[in-house]
Design an enzyme around this catalytic site. Structure first.
Site, PDB file in Angstrom:
ATOM      1  N   HIS A 309      18.163   6.849 -15.300  1.00  0.00           N
ATOM      2  CA  HIS A 309      18.472   5.786 -16.273  1.00  0.00           C
ATOM      3  C   HIS A 309      19.399   4.767 -15.611  1.00  0.00           C
ATOM      4  CE1 HIS A 309      19.725   3.858 -20.040  1.00  0.00           C
ATOM      5  NE2 HIS A 309      18.646   4.422 -20.551  1.00  0.00           N
ATOM      6  N   ASP A 367      13.168  10.213 -22.917  1.00  0.00           N
ATOM      7  CA  ASP A 367      11.708  10.399 -22.899  1.00  0.00           C
ATOM      8  C   ASP A 367      11.277  11.758 -22.381  1.00  0.00           C
ATOM      9  OD1 ASP A 367      11.888   7.076 -22.007  1.00  0.00           O
ATOM     10  OD2 ASP A 367      10.876   7.761 -23.823  1.00  0.00           O
TER      11      ASP A 367
HETATM   12  C1  SDX Z   1      14.031   4.107 -21.333  1.00  0.00           C
HETATM   13  O1  SDX Z   1      17.477   0.694 -20.545  1.00  0.00           O
HETATM   14  C2  SDX Z   1      17.387   1.519 -21.526  1.00  0.00           C
HETATM   15  O2  SDX Z   1      18.304   1.722 -22.280  1.00  0.00           O
HETATM   16  C3  SDX Z   1      16.014   2.138 -21.684  1.00  0.00           C
HETATM   17  C4  SDX Z   1      15.907   3.233 -22.729  1.00  0.00           C
HETATM   18  C5  SDX Z   1      16.093   2.695 -24.116  1.00  0.00           C
HETATM   19  O3  SDX Z   1      16.397   3.492 -25.020  1.00  0.00           O
HETATM   20  O4  SDX Z   1      15.771   1.488 -24.326  1.00  0.00           O
HETATM   21  O5  SDX Z   1      16.874   4.254 -22.498  1.00  0.00           O
HETATM   22  C6  SDX Z   1      14.516   3.870 -22.714  1.00  0.00           C
HETATM   23  O6  SDX Z   1      13.369   3.258 -20.791  1.00  0.00           O
HETATM   24  C7  SDX Z   1      14.443   5.363 -20.609  1.00  0.00           C
HETATM   25  C8  SDX Z   1      13.962   5.389 -19.108  1.00  0.00           C
HETATM   26  C9  SDX Z   1      12.517   5.847 -19.106  1.00  0.00           C
HETATM   27  N1  SDX Z   1      11.922   5.691 -17.791  1.00  0.00           N
HETATM   28  C10 SDX Z   1      11.602   6.764 -17.027  1.00  0.00           C
HETATM   29  O7  SDX Z   1      11.870   7.923 -17.340  1.00  0.00           O
HETATM   30  C11 SDX Z   1      10.828   6.429 -15.757  1.00  0.00           C
HETATM   31  C12 SDX Z   1      11.436   7.169 -14.561  1.00  0.00           C
HETATM   32  N2  SDX Z   1      12.744   6.631 -14.321  1.00  0.00           N
HETATM   33  C13 SDX Z   1      12.874   5.580 -13.296  1.00  0.00           C
HETATM   34  O8  SDX Z   1      11.784   4.714 -13.216  1.00  0.00           O
HETATM   35  C14 SDX Z   1      14.263   4.940 -13.262  1.00  0.00           C
HETATM   36  O9  SDX Z   1      15.172   5.969 -13.295  1.00  0.00           O
HETATM   37  C15 SDX Z   1      14.630   3.920 -14.305  1.00  0.00           C
HETATM   38  C16 SDX Z   1      13.630   2.824 -14.419  1.00  0.00           C
HETATM   39  C17 SDX Z   1      14.792   4.577 -15.644  1.00  0.00           C
HETATM   40  C18 SDX Z   1      15.989   3.307 -13.907  1.00  0.00           C
HETATM   41  O10 SDX Z   1      15.757   2.516 -12.793  1.00  0.00           O
HETATM   42  P1  SDX Z   1      16.991   1.820 -12.014  1.00  0.00           P
HETATM   43  O11 SDX Z   1      18.217   1.796 -12.821  1.00  0.00           O
HETATM   44  O12 SDX Z   1      16.496   0.531 -11.471  1.00  0.00           O
HETATM   45  O13 SDX Z   1      17.277   2.862 -10.872  1.00  0.00           O
HETATM   46  P2  SDX Z   1      16.573   2.785  -9.494  1.00  0.00           P
HETATM   47  O14 SDX Z   1      15.109   2.660  -9.700  1.00  0.00           O
HETATM   48  O15 SDX Z   1      17.275   1.749  -8.669  1.00  0.00           O
HETATM   49  O16 SDX Z   1      16.875   4.232  -8.936  1.00  0.00           O
HETATM   50  C19 SDX Z   1      18.063   4.491  -8.219  1.00  0.00           C
HETATM   51  C20 SDX Z   1      17.632   5.513  -7.168  1.00  0.00           C
HETATM   52  C21 SDX Z   1      16.435   5.039  -6.333  1.00  0.00           C
HETATM   53  O17 SDX Z   1      16.544   5.630  -5.047  1.00  0.00           O
HETATM   54  P3  SDX Z   1      17.142   4.675  -3.828  1.00  0.00           P
HETATM   55  O18 SDX Z   1      16.292   3.424  -3.803  1.00  0.00           O
HETATM   56  O19 SDX Z   1      18.578   4.430  -4.178  1.00  0.00           O
HETATM   57  O20 SDX Z   1      16.944   5.551  -2.584  1.00  0.00           O
HETATM   58  O21 SDX Z   1      17.187   6.717  -7.825  1.00  0.00           O
HETATM   59  C22 SDX Z   1      15.806   6.952  -7.552  1.00  0.00           C
HETATM   60  C23 SDX Z   1      15.226   5.649  -7.017  1.00  0.00           C
HETATM   61  O22 SDX Z   1      14.165   5.912  -6.112  1.00  0.00           O
HETATM   62  N3  SDX Z   1      15.178   7.324  -8.828  1.00  0.00           N
HETATM   63  C24 SDX Z   1      14.277   8.299  -8.968  1.00  0.00           C
HETATM   64  C25 SDX Z   1      14.002   8.323 -10.342  1.00  0.00           C
HETATM   65  N4  SDX Z   1      14.706   7.368 -10.980  1.00  0.00           N
HETATM   66  C26 SDX Z   1      15.425   6.760 -10.028  1.00  0.00           C
HETATM   67  N5  SDX Z   1      13.702   9.130  -8.077  1.00  0.00           N
HETATM   68  C27 SDX Z   1      12.804  10.020  -8.595  1.00  0.00           C
HETATM   69  N6  SDX Z   1      12.473  10.113  -9.912  1.00  0.00           N
HETATM   70  C28 SDX Z   1      13.061   9.288 -10.815  1.00  0.00           C
HETATM   71  N7  SDX Z   1      12.743   9.373 -12.130  1.00  0.00           N
END
Ligand code: SDX
Length: 432
Positions: A309, A367
């Site tokens: 998140h 989720d």
């Molecule tokens: C919702 O914003 C909100 O409030 C949203 C929400 C709401 O109520 O409105 O809470 C609802 O959207 C919840 C999130 C649902 N999405 C997912 O579950 C999809 C999987 N999660 C990721 O796509 C990600 O964690 C996000 C999109 C939720 C957050 O993305 P960020 O903040 O841009 O974080 P990032 O992508 O920059 O990740 C930071 C690091 C990265 O590695 P590096 O580039 O630093 O090496 O963490 C890794 C990412 O690769 N990472 C993951 C991961 N999530 C982040 N690696 C593996 N699996 C994951 N799920």
């Protein structure tokens, strides 16, 4: 309520120093007010994912990502999920205070008596293919409300804003339920005014005209709690979309339709559907390490759906409540050995012990467990995000109302760092 304290932030560019006021809210990080930055210093800030940017002042929802706290108008989500119910939470988000008994009764009556759609809208569904994703249908019908309820589209009229608010909260369950019925080839079931909000939604989804339908109170309580947990969440992507669309003066139905469209993405509201499909693909506990490995592989676009998140760097408090609810609901339904739930729990256990997830502070989010409950209630995965949209409608509208009541409202218009070609003259085709 923001206060400009005496502190200021200084920015030095070459030989000039600029000062900007620091504003404090009632909780959370202070902000640097940089509204004069471009006019004073001739530069923009650069923050493509808005990781360090506050887009507005808001008094509706507060998240502390480090403590894993979420509050609606100051009330912790755990208490609201346990003691309140969704329409009372709607009142709280919209008007800022918990309602007194008479206020709640009036609000519930106003919502209940607006749950039917304009009958011509029922023909609108028939333009879609039966196998259309329900989110495509919900997105279309929400925007189309502007064509049927034109008398509540003037955003400058407080009364029309209130009418649009009630219509959207009242009619979204009907739109979502009709989208489901249409996808399975069953007739629409009309709302029933004697049922509460959550029971009415289940009735519109699962009743059939050929027999009486009794709402299971366990399922009704579970779906009502899911609505509460999804109601609002600060300036997330879809809420920011609604605010951006509203800043141009667009009508409420178009703006909420824009929010539905943004929520559909798998990185946002589409994650609940993607998560359950992922858990099904994993299938058995012995395949979990393979998927954990893929999630850690920088060359693999696969991410663990339902994990991570932007704000929570500790447990998403909604995931905790959802996990308890999943245990309770599946236990009461006698399916606690549900294989998907078992895989989810083992995946969570392994991931939370894994160095990669610990270092990147990746925890289950809202989720991760919601899909397991929705599937147990009887919904197909394609209905998970429409249900999220149904619940988040009140959050989008609350933020929309707050923004329109801000006397300093201006159209949102971000700038950019331009990296394209500098000025050059046109070349006739024979000379290229
Ligand atoms: C919702 O914003 C909100 O409030 C949203 C929400 C709401 O109520 O409105 O809470 C609802 O959207 C919840 C999130 C649902 N999405 C997912 O579950 C999809 C999987 N999660 C990721 O796509 C990600 O964690 C996000 C999109 C939720 C957050 O993305 P960020 O903040 O841009 O974080 P990032 O992508 O920059 O990740 C930071 C690091 C990265 O590695 P590096 O580039 O630093 O090496 O963490 C890794 C990412 O690769 N990472 C993951 C991961 N999530 C982040 N690696 C593996 N699996 C994951 N799920």
């Amino acid at each position: 309520m923001t206060t400009q304290d005496t502190r200021s932030a200084k920015l030095t560019i070459e030989d000039k120093t600029y000062e900007f006021p620091i504003l404090s809210g009632t909780a959370g990080p202070d902000v640097i007010d940089i509204r004069r930055l471009y006019s004073d210093a001739g530069v923009f800030t650069f923050d493509p994912g808005y990781t360090s940017t506050g887009s507005c002042a808001s008094s509706i929802t507060y998240i502390d990502g480090d403590k894993g706290e979420l509050m609606y108008r100051g009330y912790p989500i755990e208490q609201l999920a346990e003691k309140s119910h969704f329409l009372e939470v709607c009142y709280l988000l919209l008007y800022g205070e918990l309602p007194k008994a008479a206020e709640l009764e009036d609000f519930e009556h106003r919502v209940t008596s607006h749950t039917m759609l304009h009958d011509q809208m029922n023909w609108f569904f028939r333009g879609f293919r039966r196998d259309a994703h329900p989110m495509a249908v919900v997105c279309g019908l929400t925007g189309a409300m502007a064509a049927f309820y034109h008398d509540s589209t003037d955003i400058n009229d407080p009364w029309q804003r209130e009418v649009a608010t009630i219509r959207l909260i009242a009619k979204m369950p009907t739109i979502v339920a009709h989208a489901y019925k249409y996808s399975i080839g069953q007739p629409f079931i009309y709302p029933r005014n004697e049922l509460d909000y959550a029971s009415n939604f289940l009735s519109m989804c699962f009743a059939v005209p050929t027999e009486d339908y009794r709402v299971d109170p366990i399922l009704s309580r579970a779906i009502d709690r899911i609505f509460t947990l999804h109601a609002d969440h600060e300036q997330n992507a879809s809420t920011s979309t609604v605010r951006l669309a509203s800043s141009s003066g667009a009508n409420p139905f178009a703006c909420i339709g824009a929010g539905v469209a943004c929520l559909w993405g798998p990185a946002h509201g589409g994650a609940n559907e993607a998560c359950l499909l992922m858990l099904r693909e994993i299938g058995t506990k012995d395949r979990i390490p393979e998927f954990i490995q893929r999630a850690k592989d920088k060359d693999d676009p696969f991410r663990l759906m339902g994990f991570g998140h932007r704000v929570y760097k500790n447990f998403d408090p909604r995931a905790k409540v959802m996990k308890q609810s999943a245990d309770e609901v599946l236990g009461l339904l006698g399916i606690e050995d549900n294989p998907t739930l078992q895989v989810a729990k083992e995946l969570e256990r392994i991931a939370l012990e894994d160095e990669y997830f610990i270092e990147k502070k990746l925890y289950p989010n809202v989720d991760f467990y919601s899909g397991i409950i929705l599937e147990a209630i009887g919904f197909p995965t394609s209905m998970f995000t429409p249900i999220f949209a149904l619940a988040r409608t009140v959050g989008w509208i609350s933020q929309w109302k707050e923004m329109l009541e801000d006397p300093n409202l201006r159209i949102a218009r971000p700038r950019q760092l331009y990296t394209g070609a500098t000025r050059r003259d046109y070349v006739d085709i024979e000379n290229r």
